[in-house]
Enzyme design. Structure first.
Site, short mmCIF file in Angstrom:
data_model
loop_
_atom_site.label_atom_id
_atom_site.label_comp_id
_atom_site.label_asym_id
_atom_site.label_seq_id
_atom_site.Cartn_x
_atom_site.Cartn_y
_atom_site.Cartn_z
N ARG A 231 0.93 -1.35 -0.05
CA ARG A 231 -0.15 0.04 -0.21
C ARG A 231 0.92 1.26 -0.05
O ARG A 231 0.22 2.42 0.09
CB ARG A 231 -0.93 0.14 1.22
CG ARG A 231 -1.86 -1.38 1.26
CD ARG A 231 -2.71 -1.39 2.88
NE ARG A 231 -3.74 -0.49 2.78
CZ ARG A 231 -4.92 -0.85 2.75
NH1 ARG A 231 -5.27 -2.29 2.58
NH2 ARG A 231 -5.91 -0.20 2.72
N TYR B 83 0.24 4.78 -1.98
CA TYR B 83 -0.82 5.57 -1.48
C TYR B 83 -0.48 6.42 0.01
O TYR B 83 -0.63 7.40 0.19
CB TYR B 83 -2.38 4.98 -1.21
CG TYR B 83 -3.54 5.79 -1.18
CD1 TYR B 83 -3.93 6.94 -2.23
CD2 TYR B 83 -3.97 5.95 0.08
CE1 TYR B 83 -5.07 7.56 -2.06
CE2 TYR B 83 -5.09 6.70 0.37
CZ TYR B 83 -5.69 7.67 -0.69
OH TYR B 83 -6.55 8.38 -0.27
N GLU C 51 2.57 6.18 1.59
CA GLU C 51 3.56 6.99 1.52
C GLU C 51 3.42 8.35 0.62
O GLU C 51 3.62 9.29 1.06
CB GLU C 51 4.93 6.29 1.34
CG GLU C 51 5.31 5.29 2.11
CD GLU C 51 5.80 5.71 3.42
OE1 GLU C 51 6.32 6.80 3.55
OE2 GLU C 51 5.56 5.26 4.24
N GLY C 52 2.67 8.21 -0.33
CA GLY C 52 2.32 9.38 -1.13
C GLY C 52 1.51 10.34 -0.27
O GLY C 52 1.79 11.49 -0.34
N ARG D 62 -14.75 -0.47 -2.91
CA ARG D 62 -14.90 -0.17 -1.49
C ARG D 62 -16.03 -0.94 -0.96
O ARG D 62 -17.05 -1.05 -1.81
CB ARG D 62 -14.81 1.39 -1.34
CG ARG D 62 -13.34 1.92 -1.47
CD ARG D 62 -13.47 3.46 -1.28
NE ARG D 62 -14.03 3.89 -2.46
CZ ARG D 62 -14.05 5.36 -2.85
NH1 ARG D 62 -13.07 6.09 -1.95
NH2 ARG D 62 -14.14 5.84 -3.84
N VAL D 63 -16.19 -0.94 0.35
CA VAL D 63 -17.07 -1.92 1.17
C VAL D 63 -18.43 -1.59 1.01
O VAL D 63 -19.26 -2.42 0.70
CB VAL D 63 -16.70 -2.22 2.62
CG1 VAL D 63 -16.93 -0.91 3.41
CG2 VAL D 63 -17.23 -3.47 3.01
N PHE E 227 -20.85 -4.16 -0.93
CA PHE E 227 -21.85 -5.03 -0.09
C PHE E 227 -23.36 -4.74 -0.39
O PHE E 227 -24.09 -5.48 -0.51
CB PHE E 227 -21.61 -4.69 1.57
CG PHE E 227 -20.68 -5.33 2.18
CD1 PHE E 227 -19.75 -6.17 1.33
CD2 PHE E 227 -20.49 -5.47 3.59
CE1 PHE E 227 -18.89 -6.98 1.99
CE2 PHE E 227 -19.46 -6.12 4.01
CZ PHE E 227 -18.71 -6.84 3.29
N ARG F 5 -13.95 -1.13 11.10
CA ARG F 5 -13.76 0.22 10.24
C ARG F 5 -14.69 1.06 10.99
O ARG F 5 -15.59 0.61 11.56
CB ARG F 5 -14.07 0.10 8.80
CG ARG F 5 -12.86 -0.62 8.22
CD ARG F 5 -11.73 -0.08 7.92
NE ARG F 5 -10.89 -0.84 7.26
CZ ARG F 5 -10.02 -1.95 7.53
NH1 ARG F 5 -10.11 -2.14 8.55
NH2 ARG F 5 -9.27 -2.39 6.65
N ARG G 132 -9.30 1.02 12.01
CA ARG G 132 -8.96 2.02 11.87
C ARG G 132 -10.08 2.83 12.44
O ARG G 132 -11.30 2.73 12.45
CB ARG G 132 -9.00 2.51 10.37
CG ARG G 132 -7.92 2.29 9.36
CD ARG G 132 -6.76 3.37 9.72
NE ARG G 132 -5.64 2.84 8.81
CZ ARG G 132 -5.52 2.70 7.68
NH1 ARG G 132 -6.68 2.94 6.73
NH2 ARG G 132 -4.57 2.35 6.98
#
Length: 301
Positions: free
Chosen positions: A148, A151, A153-154, A192-193, A197, A217, A282
């Site tokens: 990842r 993204y 580190e960006g 994305r979730v 879903f 999340r 998170r």
């Protein structure tokens, strides 16, 4: 006000564009449509205060475009960067360029315009956190060469660029770290979730939960995020970064069960292998932003 929004055809950018136009502002949107969608802003074309340009912020074309527009923006919102875990591999270089040369270009425009500058960072800067919940002073647990990293580190580098321009060039810049935003203009094919879903539930096919679904999340509706952005832009301290999202945590298994319930779906849950790079949790500490008078209002249900 005259406002520049980069990434303005994306999910969040298009919602921000609509709100600022409704408030009577003149809005210039720049988006190279790598992950943005022209349909998100097409209905705004009839608004005389709206302009759209298909352009990447890492290019000289972008700088010339802003120069031709007068470089006289009152506010500059930098939301331009490809998103989505699958795009880390397919658009990895584009992510790095948007977060480096791109962010610097947008900062240059803000500097020349003497504009208020706003940058969207991400909870991804915390990596696989060893501290829960995450506060703004937590430096994270990241891998510079991990899956990842393009993204994560960006975005970390972008934050450093913003901090430098604030200190070295006097740019009036603020930042937020977004935690799992959802709402209108997410594309049906988005990985994305929530779109994944909901789409599966409406089709009556199994909801694919990775691993045992114990990863956690927090999910925050886009109107609350827009309120948070406005709060940070108008009340935030120059050079500071603010966590922005919900602190109502749930597991992915619990979320899958909620989607099935609310859609009255006959779908079942199918457990699939979980990627090694998937983060376990998170959750933001929100006291810094709450001290400015903001809080999330829209419940997930």
């Amino acid at each position: 006000m005259k406002i520049l929004i980069t990434g303005g055809a994306g999910f969040l950018g298009s919602n921000l564009t609509k709100r600022l136009l409704n408030e009577g502002n003149r809005v210039l949107v720049v988006d190279n449509l790598l992950t943005g969608n022209l349909d998100n802003v097409k209905h705004l074309e009839s608004n005389k205060n709206f302009e759209f340009y298909n352009c990447g912020i890492e290019t000289n074309e972008f700088l010339k475009l802003c120069e031709n527009s007068g470089n006289d923006f009152d506010r500059v919102y930098d939301l331009a960067c490809p998103t989505g875990v699958p795009n880390i591999e397919t658009l990895g270089q584009e992510m790095i360029l948007a977060c480096s040369t791109g962010t610097m270009n947008v900062l240059e425009v803000a500097k020349k315009s003497k504009a208020k500058f706003f940058f969207t960072s991400s909870s991804e800067v915390y990596g696989e956190p060893l501290v829960t919940p995450q506060h703004e002073g937590y430096t994270g647990n990241v891998e510079t060469m991990g899956f990842r990293a393009n993204y994560e580190e960006g975005k970390r580098f972008s934050e450093t660029l913003v901090a430098h321009y604030v200190k070295a060039h006097g740019v009036d810049g603020v930042m937020v770290r977004l935690f799992n935003v959802y709402g209108p203009n997410m594309h049906i094919s988005d990985s994305r979730v929530i779109p994944a879903f909901v789409t599966q539930a409406l089709k009556g096919v199994p909801l694919t939960v990775q691993g045992d679904g114990s990863q956690k999340r927090t999910l925050c509706f886009v109107t609350d995020i827009l309120d948070g952005i406005e709060t940070v832009v108008t009340k935030g301290t120059r050079g500071h970064v603010y966590n922005l999202g919900s602190d109502k945590e749930l597991t992915m298994k619990e979320f899958a069960e909620l989607v099935i319930e609310l859609t009255n779906s006959k779908s079942e849950i199918a457990y699939v292998p979980r990627p090694e790079h998937d983060h376990s949790s998170r959750m933001p500490v929100l006291e810094k932003l709450r001290a400015l008078g903001w809080d999330h209002k829209v419940s997930l249900r």
